[in-house]
Motif scaffolding. Structure first.
Motif, PDB file in Angstrom:
ATOM      1  N   ILE A  90       0.849  -1.204   0.000  1.00  0.00           N
ATOM      2  CA  ILE A  90       0.000   0.000   0.000  1.00  0.00           C
ATOM      3  C   ILE A  90       0.883   1.251   0.000  1.00  0.00           C
ATOM      4  CG2 ILE A  90      -1.892   1.212   1.141  1.00  0.00           C
ATOM      5  CD1 ILE A  90      -2.766  -1.358   2.422  1.00  0.00           C
ATOM      6  N   LEU A 142       2.276   1.808  -3.392  1.00  0.00           N
ATOM      7  CA  LEU A 142       1.252   2.302  -4.315  1.00  0.00           C
ATOM      8  C   LEU A 142       1.030   3.803  -4.104  1.00  0.00           C
ATOM      9  CD1 LEU A 142      -0.909   1.956  -6.455  1.00  0.00           C
ATOM     10  CD2 LEU A 142      -2.467   1.114  -4.713  1.00  0.00           C
ATOM     11  N   LEU A 190       1.779   6.675  -6.920  1.00  0.00           N
ATOM     12  CA  LEU A 190       0.689   7.516  -7.434  1.00  0.00           C
ATOM     13  C   LEU A 190       1.098   8.985  -7.488  1.00  0.00           C
ATOM     14  CD1 LEU A 190      -2.397   5.881  -5.720  1.00  0.00           C
ATOM     15  CD2 LEU A 190      -2.186   6.284  -8.168  1.00  0.00           C
ATOM     16  N   VAL A 233      -1.112  15.426  -7.661  1.00  0.00           N
ATOM     17  CA  VAL A 233      -1.468  14.439  -6.644  1.00  0.00           C
ATOM     18  C   VAL A 233      -0.469  14.521  -5.492  1.00  0.00           C
ATOM     19  CG1 VAL A 233      -1.746  11.985  -6.151  1.00  0.00           C
ATOM     20  CG2 VAL A 233      -2.572  12.921  -8.305  1.00  0.00           C
ATOM     21  N   GLN A 270      -3.133   8.829  -1.036  1.00  0.00           N
ATOM     22  CA  GLN A 270      -3.661   7.874  -0.056  1.00  0.00           C
ATOM     23  C   GLN A 270      -5.123   7.550  -0.363  1.00  0.00           C
ATOM     24  OE1 GLN A 270      -3.006   8.948   4.195  1.00  0.00           O
ATOM     25  NE2 GLN A 270      -5.100   8.212   4.464  1.00  0.00           N
ATOM     26  N   ARG A 271      -5.899   8.608  -0.693  1.00  0.00           N
ATOM     27  CA  ARG A 271      -7.304   8.417  -0.998  1.00  0.00           C
ATOM     28  C   ARG A 271      -7.468   7.534  -2.242  1.00  0.00           C
ATOM     29  NH1 ARG A 271     -10.385  12.744  -3.440  1.00  0.00           N
ATOM     30  NH2 ARG A 271     -12.484  11.950  -3.793  1.00  0.00           N
ATOM     31  N   MET A 272      -6.638   7.794  -3.266  1.00  0.00           N
ATOM     32  CA  MET A 272      -6.702   7.007  -4.495  1.00  0.00           C
ATOM     33  C   MET A 272      -6.361   5.543  -4.222  1.00  0.00           C
ATOM     34  SD  MET A 272      -4.834   9.583  -7.159  1.00  0.00           S
ATOM     35  CE  MET A 272      -5.753  10.928  -7.934  1.00  0.00           C
ATOM     36  N   PHE A 301      -6.570   3.782  -1.412  1.00  0.00           N
ATOM     37  CA  PHE A 301      -7.629   3.092  -0.660  1.00  0.00           C
ATOM     38  C   PHE A 301      -8.856   2.852  -1.545  1.00  0.00           C
ATOM     39  CE2 PHE A 301      -5.633   4.642   3.456  1.00  0.00           C
ATOM     40  CZ  PHE A 301      -5.207   3.388   3.816  1.00  0.00           C
ATOM     41  N   GLN A 302      -9.187   3.857  -2.378  1.00  0.00           N
ATOM     42  CA  GLN A 302     -10.340   3.714  -3.275  1.00  0.00           C
ATOM     43  C   GLN A 302     -10.146   2.521  -4.208  1.00  0.00           C
ATOM     44  OE1 GLN A 302     -13.143   5.715  -3.887  1.00  0.00           O
ATOM     45  NE2 GLN A 302     -13.673   5.294  -5.997  1.00  0.00           N
ATOM     46  N   ILE A 303      -8.945   2.408  -4.787  1.00  0.00           N
ATOM     47  CA  ILE A 303      -8.667   1.290  -5.709  1.00  0.00           C
ATOM     48  C   ILE A 303      -8.767  -0.038  -4.958  1.00  0.00           C
ATOM     49  CG2 ILE A 303      -6.819   0.148  -6.999  1.00  0.00           C
ATOM     50  CD1 ILE A 303      -5.947   2.964  -7.892  1.00  0.00           C
ATOM     51  N   LEU A 304      -8.143  -0.120  -3.774  1.00  0.00           N
ATOM     52  CA  LEU A 304      -8.095  -1.401  -3.064  1.00  0.00           C
ATOM     53  C   LEU A 304      -9.446  -1.780  -2.462  1.00  0.00           C
ATOM     54  CD1 LEU A 304      -4.600  -1.045  -1.442  1.00  0.00           C
ATOM     55  CD2 LEU A 304      -5.274  -2.602  -3.258  1.00  0.00           C
ATOM     56  N   GLU A 305     -10.259  -0.776  -2.113  1.00  0.00           N
ATOM     57  CA  GLU A 305     -11.548  -1.087  -1.507  1.00  0.00           C
ATOM     58  C   GLU A 305     -12.627  -1.366  -2.537  1.00  0.00           C
ATOM     59  OE1 GLU A 305     -12.655   1.962   1.349  1.00  0.00           O
ATOM     60  OE2 GLU A 305     -10.636   1.887   2.189  1.00  0.00           O
ATOM     61  N   GLN A 355     -12.166  -0.599  -6.426  1.00  0.00           N
ATOM     62  CA  GLN A 355     -11.885  -0.519  -7.858  1.00  0.00           C
ATOM     63  C   GLN A 355     -10.731  -1.421  -8.265  1.00  0.00           C
ATOM     64  OE1 GLN A 355     -13.500   1.072 -10.109  1.00  0.00           O
ATOM     65  NE2 GLN A 355     -14.516   2.859  -9.254  1.00  0.00           N
ATOM     66  N   GLY A 367      -8.105  -0.834 -11.229  1.00  0.00           N
ATOM     67  CA  GLY A 367      -6.685  -0.693 -10.917  1.00  0.00           C
ATOM     68  C   GLY A 367      -5.830  -1.540 -11.845  1.00  0.00           C
ATOM     69  N   PRO A 396     -10.255   8.511  -7.918  1.00  0.00           N
ATOM     70  CA  PRO A 396     -11.249   9.463  -7.415  1.00  0.00           C
ATOM     71  C   PRO A 396     -10.806  10.901  -7.661  1.00  0.00           C
ATOM     72  CG  PRO A 396     -10.003   8.515  -5.605  1.00  0.00           C
ATOM     73  CD  PRO A 396      -9.586   7.775  -6.837  1.00  0.00           C
ATOM     74  N   LEU A 438       4.380   2.860 -11.413  1.00  0.00           N
ATOM     75  CA  LEU A 438       2.992   2.928 -10.949  1.00  0.00           C
ATOM     76  C   LEU A 438       2.232   1.679 -11.389  1.00  0.00           C
ATOM     77  CD1 LEU A 438       0.565   4.275  -9.679  1.00  0.00           C
ATOM     78  CD2 LEU A 438       0.336   5.715 -11.700  1.00  0.00           C
ATOM     79  N   ALA A 467       3.277  -1.094  -9.124  1.00  0.00           N
ATOM     80  CA  ALA A 467       2.729  -0.924  -7.770  1.00  0.00           C
ATOM     81  C   ALA A 467       1.249  -1.295  -7.743  1.00  0.00           C
ATOM     82  CB  ALA A 467       2.935   0.513  -7.301  1.00  0.00           C
ATOM     83  N   LEU A 468       0.516  -0.928  -8.801  1.00  0.00           N
ATOM     84  CA  LEU A 468      -0.914  -1.258  -8.877  1.00  0.00           C
ATOM     85  C   LEU A 468      -1.104  -2.769  -8.923  1.00  0.00           C
ATOM     86  CD1 LEU A 468      -2.083   1.437 -11.439  1.00  0.00           C
ATOM     87  CD2 LEU A 468      -3.139   1.066  -9.209  1.00  0.00           C
TER      88      LEU A 468
END
Lengths: 202, 202
Positions: A7, A10, A14, A20, A26-28, A30-34, A36, A40, B18, B43, B46-47
């Motif tokens: 994490i 990642l 990013l 960014v 961080q928001r991106m 978590f959004q991908i892992l939770e 999307q 991703g 996001p 990136l 990492a993804l």
């Protein structure tokens, strides 16, 4: 608490994206892992594909997967004799979206910046000089950004075109359409006055 | 003008992030291809790594590469008897950064939302009920967001804890530190008054 290494990596990776910062990254992540994960993976594939396949057009230097880009292979556009000089591929896109221009482009991929060690050859002016010498170009349209570096670059290219006896023009600067005079900055308003057009009545 | 397929696909894929609209995605794609190709490949890696390796902690449901996360394996934290309920892994990170809390967490990965078909089992309340029944938990601290859904979720969990005769508390809501009273919204100011604390003089 330390985040797990994958994490953290990642989030770090990013931050290569423009605009960014640590919080957005961080928001991106978590959004991908939770929510999307599929998206991703698609993004990872698109990044690999694009970096691998996309290169520069050998004629106009824009970003493309082809050896010569779609616009440069268009005979009708070449026949127009117009060559528009821009700084980036995004500028080409913006001009194409107006639907007003039917000539070719030359993309500098930057601007002259002696302090950063960016000279004429780094922005492809050697390639441009060859094209000006060989091709039947009737007008060079300078559409670099209206910044100090952009103006200096435009001036340099104007002199280059002059050596090849090719007519040169600069895109108009003035009050943007839909803008209010009250809020336009002094330099732009100055340009708008010095570049005024006389109205013609039939 | 159509962009080359690899660039279009990259722009499309970037929009999974996001807060990234068409214009930002285009800017990001050009930035990577013009100046950050190495970063773009990193990136992508990492993804892939994160999506492949990161799963959920079997105890607290937060995102982690391990079967049980670092906080859950910490005996000292378990021994505290405190269990903090939050909505997302980002909330855990925010609370950890305060350095004020030394207990364990339970991450709902969302909140109750019957209209979207998200019921108690979807946010792991079955797992939570098992933990409340088995583990020596002395206090459940409800740190869900102060939104309608967050409050409803907190209320539901409070009743669950009640059934297991475990003390329950809700984090304080009031005027943020450094905020100015003048600009604080009515609901927050209402909470700040109803939750006021009597000052003690020795």
């Amino acid at each position: 608490m330390r985040l797990s290494p994958a994490i953290s990596e990642l989030i770090r990776a990013l931050r290569v994206l423009p605009g960014v910062g640590p919080k957005s990254a961080q928001r991106m992540a978590f959004q991908i892992l939770e929510r999307q994960r599929e998206g991703g993976l698609q993004l990872a594939k698109a990044l690999n594909d694009a970096v691998e396949k996309v290169g520069h057009c050998s004629d106009c230097r824009t970003l493309t997967e082809l050896a010569v880009c779609e616009i440069c292979v268009d005979e009708q556009r070449r026949a127009s004799g117009l060559l528009c000089i821009v700084e980036t591929p995004a500028d080409v896109l913006a001009i194409e979206q107006t639907g007003q221009y039917q000539g070719s482009y030359f993309v500098l991929m930057g601007h002259l910046s002696p302090l950063d060690g960016i000279g004429p050859d780094d922005i492809g002016l050697d390639v441009l000089a060859q094209r000006l010498a060989k091709e039947p170009i009737s007008e060079v349209i300078l559409a670099t950004n209206p910044t100090i570096e952009g103006e200096a670059t435009a001036h340099y290219i104007a002199e280059l075109a002059q050596q090849h006896r090719i007519a040169t023009s600069r895109i108009a600067h003035g009050v943007p359409v839909g803008g209010e005079l009250e809020y336009v900055d002094q330099a732009t308003l100055g340009h708008a006055f010095s570049g005024r057009k006389r109205l013609q009545f039939d």
